[in-house]
Motif scaffolding. Structure first.
Motif, mmCIF file in Angstrom:
data_model
loop_
_atom_site.group_PDB
_atom_site.id
_atom_site.type_symbol
_atom_site.label_atom_id
_atom_site.label_comp_id
_atom_site.label_asym_id
_atom_site.label_seq_id
_atom_site.Cartn_x
_atom_site.Cartn_y
_atom_site.Cartn_z
ATOM 1 N N UNK A 43 0.871 -1.163 -0.131
ATOM 2 C CA UNK A 43 0.055 -0.155 0.069
ATOM 3 C C UNK A 43 0.918 1.177 0.112
ATOM 4 N N UNK A 44 1.933 1.170 1.050
ATOM 5 C CA UNK A 44 2.713 2.556 0.986
ATOM 6 C C UNK A 44 3.470 2.826 -0.292
ATOM 7 N N UNK A 45 3.851 1.745 -0.981
ATOM 8 C CA UNK A 45 4.684 1.659 -2.224
ATOM 9 C C UNK A 45 3.685 2.200 -3.204
ATOM 10 N N UNK A 46 2.378 1.925 -3.231
ATOM 11 C CA UNK A 46 1.528 2.482 -4.100
ATOM 12 C C UNK A 46 1.149 3.772 -4.162
ATOM 13 N N UNK A 47 1.276 4.294 -2.871
ATOM 14 C CA UNK A 47 1.085 5.746 -2.415
ATOM 15 C C UNK A 47 2.316 6.687 -2.832
ATOM 16 N N UNK A 48 3.426 5.849 -3.048
ATOM 17 C CA UNK A 48 4.357 6.694 -3.440
ATOM 18 C C UNK A 48 5.637 6.841 -2.355
ATOM 19 N N UNK A 49 5.647 5.977 -1.374
ATOM 20 C CA UNK A 49 6.662 6.167 -0.256
ATOM 21 C C UNK A 49 7.840 5.336 -0.765
ATOM 22 N N UNK A 50 8.768 5.890 -0.314
ATOM 23 C CA UNK A 50 10.185 5.147 -0.656
ATOM 24 C C UNK A 50 10.343 4.006 -0.035
ATOM 25 N N UNK A 51 11.125 2.956 -0.577
ATOM 26 C CA UNK A 51 10.955 1.451 -0.288
ATOM 27 C C UNK A 51 11.961 1.612 1.129
ATOM 28 N N UNK A 52 13.183 2.168 0.770
ATOM 29 C CA UNK A 52 14.169 2.333 1.780
ATOM 30 C C UNK A 52 13.671 2.710 3.236
ATOM 31 N N UNK A 53 12.957 3.856 2.994
ATOM 32 C CA UNK A 53 12.315 4.418 4.243
ATOM 33 C C UNK A 53 11.184 3.390 5.086
ATOM 34 N N UNK A 54 10.557 2.854 4.112
ATOM 35 C CA UNK A 54 9.377 1.693 4.575
ATOM 36 C C UNK A 54 10.267 0.289 5.453
ATOM 37 N N UNK A 55 11.338 0.265 4.683
ATOM 38 C CA UNK A 55 11.902 -1.037 5.349
ATOM 39 C C UNK A 55 12.827 -0.512 6.599
ATOM 40 N N UNK A 56 13.137 0.653 6.725
ATOM 41 C CA UNK A 56 13.771 1.001 8.017
ATOM 42 C C UNK A 56 12.676 1.208 8.858
ATOM 43 N N UNK A 57 11.535 1.794 8.752
ATOM 44 C CA UNK A 57 10.474 2.066 9.632
ATOM 45 C C UNK A 57 9.869 0.790 10.255
ATOM 46 N N UNK A 58 9.934 -0.303 9.206
ATOM 47 C CA UNK A 58 9.266 -1.580 9.664
ATOM 48 C C UNK A 58 10.421 -2.138 10.614
ATOM 49 N N UNK A 59 11.884 -2.196 10.269
ATOM 50 C CA UNK A 59 12.617 -2.875 11.314
ATOM 51 C C UNK A 59 12.627 -2.092 12.507
ATOM 52 N N UNK A 60 12.440 -0.538 12.405
ATOM 53 C CA UNK A 60 12.474 0.009 13.888
ATOM 54 C C UNK A 60 11.247 -0.390 14.715
ATOM 55 N N UNK A 61 10.281 -0.526 13.844
ATOM 56 C CA UNK A 61 8.874 -0.853 14.515
ATOM 57 C C UNK A 61 9.020 -2.289 15.300
ATOM 58 N N UNK A 62 9.810 -3.270 14.633
ATOM 59 C CA UNK A 62 9.919 -4.728 15.360
ATOM 60 C C UNK A 62 11.100 -4.145 16.575
ATOM 61 N N UNK A 63 12.042 -3.508 16.192
ATOM 62 C CA UNK A 63 12.992 -3.383 17.493
ATOM 63 C C UNK A 63 12.257 -2.495 18.726
ATOM 64 N N UNK A 64 11.404 -1.750 18.186
ATOM 65 C CA UNK A 64 10.758 -1.055 19.463
ATOM 66 C C UNK A 64 9.781 -1.732 20.141
ATOM 67 N N UNK A 65 9.394 -3.057 19.808
ATOM 68 C CA UNK A 65 8.272 -4.126 20.612
ATOM 69 C C UNK A 65 9.122 -4.147 22.209
ATOM 70 N N UNK A 66 8.320 -3.995 22.987
ATOM 71 C CA UNK A 66 8.466 -4.207 24.476
ATOM 72 C C UNK A 66 8.033 -5.622 24.820
ATOM 73 N N UNK A 67 8.696 -6.058 25.851
ATOM 74 C CA UNK A 67 8.678 -7.507 26.383
ATOM 75 C C UNK A 67 8.074 -7.137 27.769
ATOM 76 N N UNK A 68 6.607 -7.159 27.862
ATOM 77 C CA UNK A 68 5.926 -6.943 29.108
ATOM 78 C C UNK A 68 6.263 -8.080 30.206
#
Length: 72
Positions: A43-68
């Motif tokens: 979806x993000x690619x179709x809306x014109x977002x940059x692939x590198x930024x998307x991949x970096x954000x997804x990695x950061x999203x996973x890295x930010x998960x907290x272990x409760x």
């Protein structure tokens, strides 16, 4: 690229998680997570977002998960 092969799951002590039901739930959860991430990525690619930024954000999203359940 497709979803990576499911690994054997281990606990923090290195013991294999062998309960069939637990492995089934992990497989279902990881499959659902992969599909949701793939859909959002496309979806993000179709809306014109940059692939590198998307991949970096997804990695950061996973890295930010907290272990409760972290042992203190």
């Amino acid at each position: 690229m497709s979803m990576p092969e499911m690994p054997k799951w281990y606990d923090d002590d290195g013991q294999i998680v062998s309960c069939t039901e637990k492995v089934k739930v992990m497989t279902e959860n990881m499959t659902e997570l992969y599909q949701t991430a793939q859909d959002a990525f496309e979806d993000a690619l179709l809306m014109g977002c940059g692939e590198r930024q998307l991949r970096d954000y997804l990695l950061a999203l996973i890295e930010g998960l907290e272990n409760p359940y972290r042992k203190v």
